[in-house]
Design a protein around this motif. Structure first.
Motif, PDB file in Angstrom:
ATOM      1  N   THR A   1       2.744  -5.072   7.554  1.00  0.00           N
ATOM      2  CA  THR A   1       1.989  -4.777   6.341  1.00  0.00           C
ATOM      3  C   THR A   1       2.140  -3.312   5.981  1.00  0.00           C
ATOM      4  N   ARG A   2       1.895  -2.991   4.742  1.00  0.00           N
ATOM      5  CA  ARG A   2       1.915  -1.591   4.312  1.00  0.00           C
ATOM      6  C   ARG A   2       0.682  -0.833   4.773  1.00  0.00           C
ATOM      7  N   THR A   3      -0.401  -1.560   4.993  1.00  0.00           N
ATOM      8  CA  THR A   3      -1.663  -0.918   5.370  1.00  0.00           C
ATOM      9  C   THR A   3      -2.172  -1.542   6.661  1.00  0.00           C
TER      10      THR A   3
ATOM     11  N   LYS B   1       5.639  -6.627   4.820  1.00  0.00           N
ATOM     12  CA  LYS B   1       5.390  -5.243   4.423  1.00  0.00           C
ATOM     13  C   LYS B   1       6.155  -4.872   3.155  1.00  0.00           C
TER      14      LYS B   1
ATOM     15  N   ASN C   1      -3.725  -5.149   0.675  1.00  0.00           N
ATOM     16  CA  ASN C   1      -3.322  -3.739   0.673  1.00  0.00           C
ATOM     17  C   ASN C   1      -4.188  -2.938  -0.295  1.00  0.00           C
TER      18      ASN C   1
END
Length: 527
Positions: free
Chosen positions: A71-73, A457, A464
Motif C-alpha cells: 500500500t502507499r500508506t 501500492k 489511502n
C-alpha cells in the motif's frame, strides 16, 4: 510405622475435582494425519478447479491482508472496520508472496490448518464428554467430512478459524469442569479471544461461557469467570478502541457507511423488499433451518436432532447448550439486523449466506456422538461407523460440487464478477506500466489488480487517506494517476464527472458491461 489410608468416603465436591479418565494419545495423532490429508486433498481439488476465489468475500479477505503490506500508506488503518482482523493477520506472512496472493493459497493455508485443529478439538471434546473414543470419532468425522466445510476450509474464508476457536472453548470448558483448574478457564479465554477477533458470533458466546464457569466452579466461583472475562473481553474492547481511534466512532463496524446495517438501509431506501426473516421469528427460523438442511444434509439433521436428546440423557447439558448458541445467534441476526439467508427453494429463490448454516454443524455432530454413547460399550465402534455412514450418505450418493450448497452459492453468485474481473485484467495487464498509478475504489475492483499482477501500492484507493479524500473532493488539484478504474456511479467515477469542466482530461478507453453486474469503466489520462 506403616502408612494407612483413610477409608473415609469422598465428598461430592472432591469427587467432581478428580481429573477425568486417561485416554491414549495415538488416536489424536491418527486423526490429525487423516484430517491433514483430507484438507490437503480438498485444497488441491478446489485449486485445480479454479474456485478458491469464487466467493467475493474470499477475494476481499485476501486483498485486505495484502494491502496491509502492499500500500502507499502502510498503517493499521488498512485492516479496515467491518471485518474482524484475525483472519487477515494469519494470512499476512503468506500474502507477501505474489504467487500465493494471486492464487489465493495465502488464505487457503491458514484456513486449512484451522480445519485440522478444529476437527481434533471436536474429537477431544466429545471423547471427554461421553468418556468414549468411538463417540469422539463420530463427532469428529460428522464434522470433518462435510463437503461444504471442506470447501470453506480450502478458501480464504473465516468459518474454519471460527469453528476451531469454538471447539477450543468447548474442549477447555469440559476440562475445567473435570479439573476445576483456573488454567483451563484461562485457556478457554484465549480461544474465546481468538473467536471474538474472527467473527461477531464470538462476542455473543462470552456471557454464556462466563456464566457457565461461575456455575461449574466448586470453589472461588468468581475467579475462573473473572480470568476468562478479562482475557476474552479484550477482543471486543480492542475493536471498539480501534474503531474509535481511526473512525471517530465506537460502533463504526456496526452502523458505519460500510456496515451491513447501512448497506441494507440504503437498499431499502432504494425500494428493495425487506429480507425474509426481518422482524419475523417464524421466517428467520424457517430460512436458517432450510440452509442447515442443505449445508449439513437432511440425514445429519435427523441424527443430530435425535442425538441431542441422547446427549441430554448422558447429562451433556453444557456442551449441547453451548453448541446451540451459534444457531441461535444466526436466527436472532436474521430477525434483528438485516442479515439475510437465501436458499434456492424459498423466495427469492437464490443463494446467499448459506455458509452461515455451517454454524449448526458442531451441534449436529455432538448429537451423533450422543447416540453412539447410548449404545453398549462393545457395540459403540459399529454404531459410530453406522451413524457416520448415514450422516454423509447424501454426499456419498451424489459426490458432485453442484450438490454442495456453499460451493454452488459461490459459483452462481460470482459468474458476472469473474467475467468483468477477467476482462478488465486482460485489458490492463499489457498496457499498465510501473508507477502509472490507478485511481480506484477498493472492494471488488481489487480483484482486477490481483488477476492482472499489479501491486496494490500502484493504486490510490479509499484506504489511502488523506490523499484519497483530497482526490475525490478536488480531482482537478489532487488527481495525478494515469488510470482510473471505476464502477459506474462510484466515488472515482463521480470525481471524474466533477472534473470534466476543468483540470486534466481522462478519456474513457474501455467499458465492460456484463449481464447482472454494474458497468465497469476504465479511463486513461490524456496529456
Amino acid at each position: 510405622m506403616p502408612v494407612t489410608r483413610s477409608l473415609k468416603p469422598l465428598r461430592s465436591s472432591e469427587r467432581k475435582q478428580r481429573p477425568g479418565p486417561a485416554f491414549p494419545l495415538w488416536p489424536v495423532a491418527a486423526i490429525t494425519a487423516v484430517l491433514a490429508l483430507l484438507s490437503a486433498a480438498a485444497v488441491r481439488f478446489f485449486y485445480s478447479q479454479g474456485s478458491i476465489l469464487y466467493y467475493g468475500d474470499a477475494m476481499a479477505h485476501l486483498n485486505i491482508a495484502r494491502r496491509i503490506i502492499d500500500t502507499r500508506t502502510p498503517n493499521w488503518l488498512q485492516i479496515g472496520t467491518v471485518w474482524l482482523p484475525l483472519p487477515h493477520l494469519l494470512m499476512l506472512p503468506l500474502v507477501r508472496s505474489d504467487e500465493l496472493w494471486r492464487s489465493g493459497l495465502a488464505g487457503s493455508i491458514p484456513s486449512a490448518v484451522c480445519y485440522v485443529l478444529g476437527g481434533v478439538l471436536m474429537f477431544l471434546a466429545a471423547r471427554r464428554m461421553f468418556a468414549s473414543g468411538a463417540a469422539g470419532m463420530a463427532a469428529c468425522l460428522l464434522f470433518a467430512l462435510n463437503p461444504n466445510l471442506l470447501y470453506l476450509q480450502a478458501i480464504p474464508m473465516t468459518e474454519s478459524l471460527f469453528l476451531m476457536c469454538f471447539a477450543g472453548v468447548l474442549y477447555t470448558t469440559v476440562r475445567f469442569r473435570e479439573s476445576q483448574s483456573s488454567a483451563w478457564a484461562a485457556a478457554a479465554g484465549v480461544f474465546a479471544l481468538a473467536a471474538t477477533l474472527t467473527r461477531y458470533e464470538g462476542w455473543f458466546l462470552l456471557p454464556f461461557v462466563a456464566a457457565y464457569l461461575f456455575i461449574a466452579a466448586q470453589r472461588q466461583r468468581w475467579l475462573p469467570a473473572l480470568i476468562f472475562s478479562i482475557i476474552a473481553g479484550a477482543g471486543p474492547l480492542w475493536w471498539f478502541a480501534h474503531n474509535w481511534w481511526y473512525y471517530g466512532h465506537f460502533l463504526e463496524f456496526y452502523n458505519g457507511p460500510y456496515s451491513a446495517k447501512a448497506i441494507y438501509q440504503r437498499a431499502l431506501d432504494g425500494g428493495m423488499a425487506r429480507y425474509p426473516g426481518d422482524h419475523d421469528w417464524l421466517k428467520a427460523t424457517q430460512y436458517f433451518s432450510a440452509a442447515v438442511s442443505l449445508a449439513a444434509g437432511a440425514t445429519l439433521v435427523w441424527i443430530g436432532a435425535i442425538g441431542v436428546i441422547a446427549a441430554f440423557i448422558r447429562k451433556a447439558f453444557w456442551p449441547v447448550l453451548f453448541a446451540a448458541l451459534v444457531p441461535a445467534f444466526y436466527v436472532f441476526s436474521l430477525y434483528s439486523s438485516g442479515t439475510p439467508i437465501f436458499v434456492p427453494h424459498l423466495w427469492p429463490n437464490s443463494y446467499y449466506n448459506t455458509r452461515y448454516a455451517i454454524g449448526a454443524l458442531p451441534l449436529l455432530a455432538l448429537g451423533g456422538a450422543g447416540l453412539v454413547a447410548l449404545a453398549p460399550q462393545r457395540f459403540r465402534g459399529f454404531v459410530a461407523a453406522l451413524i457416520v455412514a448415514i450422516g454423509i450418505a447424501p454426499w456419498a450418493f451424489y459426490p458432485r460440487p453442484d450438490s454442495w450448497v456453499c460451493w454452488k452459492e459461490s459459483q452462481v453468485n460470482s459468474v458476472a464478477r469473474r467475467a468483468w474481473t477477467s476482462t478488465a485484467a486482460k485489458y490492463l495487464a499489457p498496457r499498465y506500466a510501473q508507477h502509472d498509478g490507478i485511481f480506484t475504489a477498493f472492494g471488488d475492483l481489487a480483484g482486477i489488480y490481483l488477476e492482472a499482477g499489479i501491486p496494490l501500492k500502484e493504486c490510490l484507493h479509499d484506504g489511502n487517506v488523506p490523499h484519497w479524500d483530497a482526490a475525490v473532493k478536488r480531482p482537478d488539484l489532487f488527481l495525478w494517476e494515469e488510470w482510473v478504474v471505476a464502477i459506474s456511479g462510484d466515488p472515482a467515477d463521480t470525481a471524474l464527472a466533477r472534473m470534466r469542466q476543468s483540470g486534466p482530461r481522462y478519456d474513457l478507453v474501455e467499458t465492460i458491461a456484463v449481464k447482472g453486474a454494474p458497468v465497469i469503466k476504465i479511463y486513461r489520462r490524456n496529456g
